[in-house]
Motif scaffolding. Sequence first.
Motif, PDB file in Angstrom:
ATOM      1  N   GLU A 154     -40.684  58.689 -22.160  1.00 49.64           N
ATOM      2  CA  GLU A 154     -39.939  57.777 -23.009  1.00 49.64           C
ATOM      3  C   GLU A 154     -38.385  58.326 -23.204  1.00 49.64           C
ATOM      4  O   GLU A 154     -37.438  57.383 -23.563  1.00 49.64           O
ATOM      5  N   GLU A 208     -36.440  56.904 -20.515  1.00 51.73           N
ATOM      6  CA  GLU A 208     -36.159  55.387 -20.537  1.00 51.73           C
ATOM      7  C   GLU A 208     -35.404  54.991 -21.882  1.00 51.73           C
ATOM      8  O   GLU A 208     -35.003  54.166 -21.958  1.00 51.73           O
ATOM      9  N   TYR A 209     -34.961  56.274 -22.659  1.00 54.30           N
ATOM     10  CA  TYR A 209     -34.210  55.679 -23.941  1.00 54.30           C
ATOM     11  C   TYR A 209     -32.982  55.006 -23.776  1.00 54.30           C
ATOM     12  O   TYR A 209     -32.563  54.441 -24.429  1.00 54.30           O
ATOM     13  N   SER A 218     -33.943  51.432 -23.259  1.00 56.40           N
ATOM     14  CA  SER A 218     -34.823  50.916 -24.227  1.00 56.40           C
ATOM     15  C   SER A 218     -34.012  51.151 -25.766  1.00 56.40           C
ATOM     16  O   SER A 218     -34.273  50.399 -26.590  1.00 56.40           O
ATOM     17  N   LEU A 266     -37.697  54.963 -29.386  1.00 53.87           N
ATOM     18  CA  LEU A 266     -38.684  55.864 -29.157  1.00 53.87           C
ATOM     19  C   LEU A 266     -40.007  55.412 -30.196  1.00 53.87           C
ATOM     20  O   LEU A 266     -39.905  54.918 -31.249  1.00 53.87           O
ATOM     21  N   SER A 267     -41.228  55.614 -29.502  1.00 53.43           N
ATOM     22  CA  SER A 267     -42.445  55.145 -30.220  1.00 53.43           C
ATOM     23  C   SER A 267     -42.715  56.277 -31.101  1.00 53.43           C
ATOM     24  O   SER A 267     -42.199  57.382 -31.310  1.00 53.43           O
ATOM     25  N   THR A 283     -43.868  59.649 -29.932  1.00 51.22           N
ATOM     26  CA  THR A 283     -42.806  60.461 -29.654  1.00 51.22           C
ATOM     27  C   THR A 283     -41.752  61.237 -30.743  1.00 51.22           C
ATOM     28  O   THR A 283     -41.631  62.315 -30.678  1.00 51.22           O
TER      29      THR A 283
END
Length: 446
Positions: free
Chosen positions: A213, A216-217, A220, A223-224, A227
């Motif tokens: 994540e 990929e930040y 995207s 963050l989930s 995370t």
Amino acid sequence: MKRKKRFYLDPPQILVLGFALIILIGAILLTLPVSTVDGKGLHFLNALFTATSATCVTGLVVVDTGTTFTLFGQLVILSLIQVGGLGFMTFATLFALLLGKRISLKERILLQESLNNISMEGIVRLAKRILIFTFVIELTGAVLLTIRFSFDFPIGKAIYYGVFHSISNFNNAGFDLMGEFHSLTSYVDDPIVTLTVCALIVLGGIGFIVMNELYEYRFSKKLSLHTKIVLVTTIFFVALGTVGIFFLELTNDKTIKPLTLSGKILGSLFQSVTARTAGANTLSIGDLRHASLFLIIVLMFIGASPGSTGGGIKTTTFTTLMGAVWSQIRGKEDVIFYRQRIGYETIYKALTVTLSGLFLVMVVTLVLTITETGKDFLMIMFEATSAFATVGLSMGLTPELSSIGKGIIIFTMFAGRVGPLTIAYAVTIRRNPDAFRYPKGKIMIG
């Protein structure tokens, strides 16, 4: 005509048997004469202990790794660490992809279970990235450590030491080659070794889902919840451990008192980070004060994060329980983090994981007080927690364990790595949901 009933294994059963098979193969290899310096091979119980410790990325050792094993034996241990840290299903997926084989649904389910991932979506892509992340991080760590070790050892030895300690610490294993059970104590105030190893441990301990994540930040920009909780909790406990050990050991002549201010900070930081299931140490564990040892026991029990190379009950488990306690104190029905509600099934699982881990540590501690007569209670509890959380720190009890004690610690390391719940699922009959619900009863609590 009756059809033959097909033999079927659940994913938890496959994972348990897979880890057990890898350990057995490793143990057999370590008993070979070519594995040890004396040419006699390791006694099977000691070989089984070492193989379990390596595969479960624990780091507890009954014999010194650097002086007991030949290059062959050390490479066997290193291979077990790498396979155990990433999970054998990740490697199986790699080989399948290299052979051009399609990953079946069953294999994807196994991979999801192995990585402790919430969703099966994109699981093969995640496995590929895990291998890339691992290679890049371990290579970077190996280069930095090699540069530093080249000032102390011949270049060939420095490269080998750099690679070995990078792989060992990224996988939170804690095995070392420094000899005489000294670990990295000679580098207590060395910023390159300390910070490099700390970075390897933290990156290995936050989990591959979080790592992915963060990667990929940039695309995207989000963050989930998982995370966010992992990152905040990790930073909090590293800081808490560093500050706690610093002030508790500040006047201890046997640990950080003789060091410079930077050495005191580095020593405290390293011991706080390594307590998160890594196992290497720059301070003598046996010389730490009881308050520091108890703090480390708490940090070890909580451990790293889900889907990582580390053990313990995991940071998210602890945070979920604390959130439930805080909500109960405030009279709230729901557990809320970052404006998101945590489901009751998650809270129940967190409670189950914590209590099963606590129960295992209590039972192992109790049994070891019987089998290891004359040993200090704190030393025994420290050993039991270290084994369950696959940490590898020891106050010196491991090499002195009885045969029964070794067997108990072997089981504890295995249970800690695979997970008490996974083992419970593997040995019980298939679980079916209840077809009905009983009427609600009331009991008084507190």
